[in-house]
Design a protein around this motif. Structure first.
Motif, short mmCIF file in Angstrom:
data_model
loop_
_atom_site.label_atom_id
_atom_site.label_comp_id
_atom_site.label_asym_id
_atom_site.label_seq_id
_atom_site.Cartn_x
_atom_site.Cartn_y
_atom_site.Cartn_z
N LEU A 110 36.83 37.72 32.28
CA LEU A 110 37.16 38.89 31.26
C LEU A 110 36.85 40.07 32.12
CD1 LEU A 110 35.07 37.68 28.12
CD2 LEU A 110 37.45 37.95 28.68
N LYS A 111 36.69 40.28 33.37
CA LYS A 111 36.67 41.45 34.42
C LYS A 111 37.77 42.51 34.21
CE LYS A 111 32.65 40.27 37.17
NZ LYS A 111 32.24 40.04 38.23
N THR A 112 37.67 43.55 34.12
CA THR A 112 38.74 44.55 34.06
C THR A 112 38.97 45.18 35.26
OG1 THR A 112 37.01 46.43 33.61
CG2 THR A 112 38.01 45.20 31.54
N LEU A 113 39.83 45.74 35.89
CA LEU A 113 40.37 46.22 37.02
C LEU A 113 39.33 46.98 37.80
CD1 LEU A 113 42.67 46.25 38.80
CD2 LEU A 113 43.44 48.50 37.91
N PRO A 114 38.60 47.92 37.09
CA PRO A 114 37.41 48.52 37.81
C PRO A 114 36.41 47.54 38.52
CG PRO A 114 37.95 49.91 35.95
CD PRO A 114 38.76 48.74 35.91
N LEU A 115 36.14 46.33 37.62
CA LEU A 115 35.28 45.35 37.85
C LEU A 115 35.54 44.66 39.07
CD1 LEU A 115 33.44 44.16 34.66
CD2 LEU A 115 32.66 45.56 36.31
N SER A 116 36.93 44.16 38.92
CA SER A 116 37.41 43.31 40.18
C SER A 116 37.42 44.11 41.41
CB SER A 116 38.63 42.78 39.60
OG SER A 116 39.68 43.64 38.97
N LEU A 117 37.51 45.66 41.12
CA LEU A 117 37.45 46.18 42.31
C LEU A 117 36.00 46.39 43.06
CD1 LEU A 117 39.94 49.18 41.84
CD2 LEU A 117 40.37 47.51 43.41
N SER A 118 35.36 46.40 42.09
CA SER A 118 33.71 46.49 42.57
C SER A 118 33.24 45.36 43.31
CB SER A 118 32.93 46.80 41.25
OG SER A 118 32.86 45.42 40.61
N TRP A 153 45.02 41.27 46.57
CA TRP A 153 45.30 40.73 45.16
C TRP A 153 44.71 39.58 44.71
CZ3 TRP A 153 48.04 43.33 41.19
CH2 TRP A 153 48.47 42.65 40.55
N LYS A 154 44.85 38.60 45.78
CA LYS A 154 44.20 37.13 45.64
C LYS A 154 42.68 37.19 45.52
CE LYS A 154 47.68 34.59 47.23
NZ LYS A 154 48.34 33.94 48.53
N ILE A 155 42.13 37.78 46.66
CA ILE A 155 40.85 37.64 46.74
C ILE A 155 40.13 38.02 45.63
CG2 ILE A 155 39.00 38.50 48.06
CD1 ILE A 155 40.46 37.94 50.59
N SER A 156 40.43 39.43 45.31
CA SER A 156 39.65 39.99 44.28
C SER A 156 40.18 39.47 42.76
CB SER A 156 39.70 41.62 44.21
OG SER A 156 41.17 41.80 43.88
N ASP A 157 41.06 38.77 42.72
CA ASP A 157 41.77 38.21 41.58
C ASP A 157 42.06 39.26 40.55
OD1 ASP A 157 42.57 36.45 39.69
OD2 ASP A 157 40.76 35.95 38.83
N MET A 158 42.81 40.33 41.22
CA MET A 158 43.19 41.45 40.46
C MET A 158 44.20 41.27 39.37
SD MET A 158 43.70 44.35 43.55
CE MET A 158 43.56 45.73 42.68
N GLY A 159 45.06 40.22 39.72
CA GLY A 159 46.02 39.83 38.36
C GLY A 159 45.32 39.65 37.15
N THR A 160 43.87 38.97 37.18
CA THR A 160 43.30 38.68 35.88
C THR A 160 42.76 40.22 35.51
OG1 THR A 160 42.43 36.73 37.01
CG2 THR A 160 41.10 37.45 34.95
N GLY A 161 42.35 40.91 36.63
CA GLY A 161 41.83 42.32 35.99
C GLY A 161 42.54 43.22 35.45
N MET A 162 43.99 42.98 36.07
CA MET A 162 44.88 43.99 35.46
C MET A 162 45.16 43.60 33.95
SD MET A 162 47.24 46.15 37.54
CE MET A 162 47.25 46.68 38.96
N PHE A 163 45.69 42.36 33.89
CA PHE A 163 45.86 41.57 32.58
C PHE A 163 44.39 41.96 31.55
CE2 PHE A 163 44.99 38.14 29.33
CZ PHE A 163 46.40 37.96 29.01
N ASN A 164 43.42 41.99 31.92
CA ASN A 164 42.18 42.34 30.94
C ASN A 164 42.38 43.77 30.72
OD1 ASN A 164 41.27 39.71 30.74
ND2 ASN A 164 40.05 39.86 32.55
N SER A 165 42.62 44.50 31.81
CA SER A 165 42.43 45.95 31.59
C SER A 165 43.63 46.39 30.60
CB SER A 165 42.67 46.61 32.84
OG SER A 165 41.59 47.06 33.42
#
Lengths: 275, 293
Positions: free
Chosen positions: A221-229, A60-72
């Motif tokens: 501004l990255k969305t969840l799929p981008l933070s996963l990529s 969660w921390k490394i890929s900054d998924m919080g931001t990704g989730m929020f943007n998505s």
């Protein structure tokens, strides 16, 4: 009778294999996400000896998924509202009026359902660049809504066609204005069609990868799929971490599906048949 | 007849939809044709028109040939397998067997995931040495470490189209299932009374009445296959070599990695034409075969 028995057995067997092929990779994903990398190699089919739950928080921390989730969430929600409101407005007029250019308006929207959206990626990028929309939420929200509009309008219009026009006349006599009729009567009455459109739209917006890839490059501004990529570059060999990130992305989808199972199924059928 | 109370000023209600649609949809399509005959690089605003040079170049370099044939192979595999499996699955789910709910959920869950999640999961499934398939082979006593489905020329394209099949079976199944449930029961009864076997009932009653669902599903999967981008991009990046370069992967590479927007636009125009042509062909052909109950 004997034959029938045998055939049922075969069918059940085949179905079990099918369910296994579909669901086992997911199960494997979950157990691998709490396994150390050594055990990933040495015990691929067993449960881990020690469960590494911390992989979830690290991923969660490394890929900054919080931001990704929020943007998505933001992009999906705003695009959804835009699609529903703008689509319902247009569908309402198209279902209620006969006018000379109606065939043209309908034709333009119909054409949109045939044109492959991905061939617009290049010119759309240039247009976005010119109007300074690249790397903003708008770069995703407007194209998403625009591409979802044709199907939204067709489903909503077909549904609104079934309302008798007397209901508007009655509301008008009771002193309601046009916006009142639209917002207080048409929208609530169209709720089933709106939910069909909404389900199709949310699935597409939430999961979109290619548009986000092209139009968004700013990390914030990255969305969840981008933070996963980002796991594709550099972390792919840290199986535990990548699998944990995937599990985090997958779990909400499964939970939402299990809750809304019935309406998602209906939405899919209606959308496909109309489309 | 128009409603007695609604006013013509309400025509404005259509304008937002039309405007958004024209700006973000129709206008870019028109620009695509303009850029395809230019040397535009996407950043410098000045560019020259160079006629059909872009088209000549993508043909001469053999880009169109490989990416078109890759795209078509991908599409054929996807259309044939996803529809055949989905049709079979729909028939089974339509029978009264145990655990239908579980099977339906199993078929459906993959359709909900984003391409990136599915692509990643399958990269791990296909991974040499310790991926899921390799592990299963090792466990069975075969040599799984030699298996490199995504890394070898011969198998990469088939491996990624299998992923597309896996992901989309659910959608097609639901549509076939809905179609099957509209087949009138009395037709089937009548067939049984006339002594038709269950295979004959399926062949001569159910399948013809499913024609609409077949049209929808085949058309949707043709469109889906022709715009293949996500899995080749995520799982193999078009490689090894150009083994999995589809039209869209090439367009993306030319435009956003090599800054050749003109060239990319030319390829996009070609793929646009191919997609429209094949789709209309399918729709008109299949529509002719439809019957109604």
């Amino acid at each position: 009778m004997q034959l029938r028995h045998w055939r049922n057995g075969l069918t059940n067997g085949l179905m079990t294999v099918y369910a296994l092929v579909t669901l086992y990779p997911l199960f494997w994903l979950f157990i691998s996400s709490v396994k150390s990398n050594e055990e990933f190699y040495s015990r691929p089919f067993r449960f881990p000896t020690t469960w590494h739950w911390d992989s979830f928080s690290r991923a969660w921390k490394i890929s900054d998924m919080g931001t990704g989730m929020f943007n998505s969430v933001i992009v999906t929600a705003v695009s959804l509202v835009l699609t529903l409101v703008v689509g319902a407005l247009a569908a309402y007029v198209l279902s209620r009026f006969q006018f000379r250019l109606k065939w043209l308006v309908m034709g333009v929207f119909l054409l949109g359902m045939l044109i492959p959206i991905h061939s617009t990626l290049v010119p759309l990028f240039i247009v976005m660049n010119k109007i300074h929309l690249l790397n903003t939420y708008g770069a995703l929200i407007f194209p998403y809504a625009a591409f979802e509009l044709p199907i939204a309008i067709f489903i909503l219009q077909a549904y609104m066609n079934t309302f008798p026009k007397e209901i508007e006349e009655a509301a008008f006599i009771d002193g309601m204005g046009y916006w009142g009729i639209f917002a207080k009567m048409m929208l609530p009455l169209s709720a089933p069609a709106l939910s069909t459109v909404g389900i199709l739209a949310v699935l597409r917006f939430w999961n979109d990868f290619s548009f986000a890839l092209v139009f968004i490059s700013k990390p914030a501004l990255k969305t969840l799929p981008l933070s996963l990529s980002m796991f594709a570059t550099g972390y792919m060999t840290d199986y535990q971490l990548t699998m944990a990130a995937l599990a985090i992305a997958v779990i909400p989808t499964i939970v939402v599906y299990l809750i809304f199972q019935k309406s998602i199924m209906q939405g899919m059928v209606a959308g496909a048949v109309k489309g | 007849m128009n409603s007695a109370v609604l006013k013509k000023t309400m025509y404005w209600f259509v304008v937002p939809a039309l405007l958004m649609y024209l700006v973000f949809w129709i206008y870019p399509i028109l620009k695509l044709f303009q850029y395809s005959i230019s040397d535009y690089n996407g950043y410098v605003q000045q560019f020259n028109y160079i006629g059909f040079d872009n088209f000549k170049q993508v043909f001469k370099d053999g880009i169109v040939g490989t990416s078109l044939s890759n795209t078509l192979i991908y599409t054929v595999i996807f259309v044939v397998f996803s529809n055949a499996i989905a049709l079979g699955l729909a028939f089974v789910l339509n029978m009264k067997i145990r655990a239908t709910g579980l099977y339906r959920t199993a078929a459906y869950i993959p359709t909900l995931f984003s391409a990136i999640v599915v692509g990643f999961i399958w990269s791990y499934v296909y991974m040499p040495e310790s991926g899921l398939i390799a592990s299963v082979m090792n466990w069975l006593g075969m040599n799984g470490s030699d298996l490199n489905l995504l890394g070898s020329y011969g198998s990469a394209l088939y491996a990624i189209s299998a992923v597309e099949v896996w992901k989309h079976i659910g959608t097609s199944t639901v549509i076939y299932l809905a179609g099957l449930q509209t087949v009138p029961q009395d037709l089937i009864e009548a067939g049984k009374i006339d002594g038709a076997s269950s295979w004959k009932i399926t062949r001569f009653i159910r399948i013809p009445l499913l024609a609409t669902s077949i049209t929808i599903n085949v058309t949707l999967s043709v469109i889906n296959g022709l715009k293949a981008f996500d899995y080749p991009f995520i799982m193999t990046n078009g490689g090894p070599g150009r083994a999995t370069s589809t039209l869209l992967v090439d367009i993306f590479r030319m435009a956003f990695k090599e800054q050749q927007f003109g060239l990319a636009s030319a390829l996009a125009v070609i793929s646009f034409a191919v997609i429209i042509l094949i789709t209309t062909l399918f729709v008109t052909r299949l529509n002719k075969r439809e019957v109604s109950a």
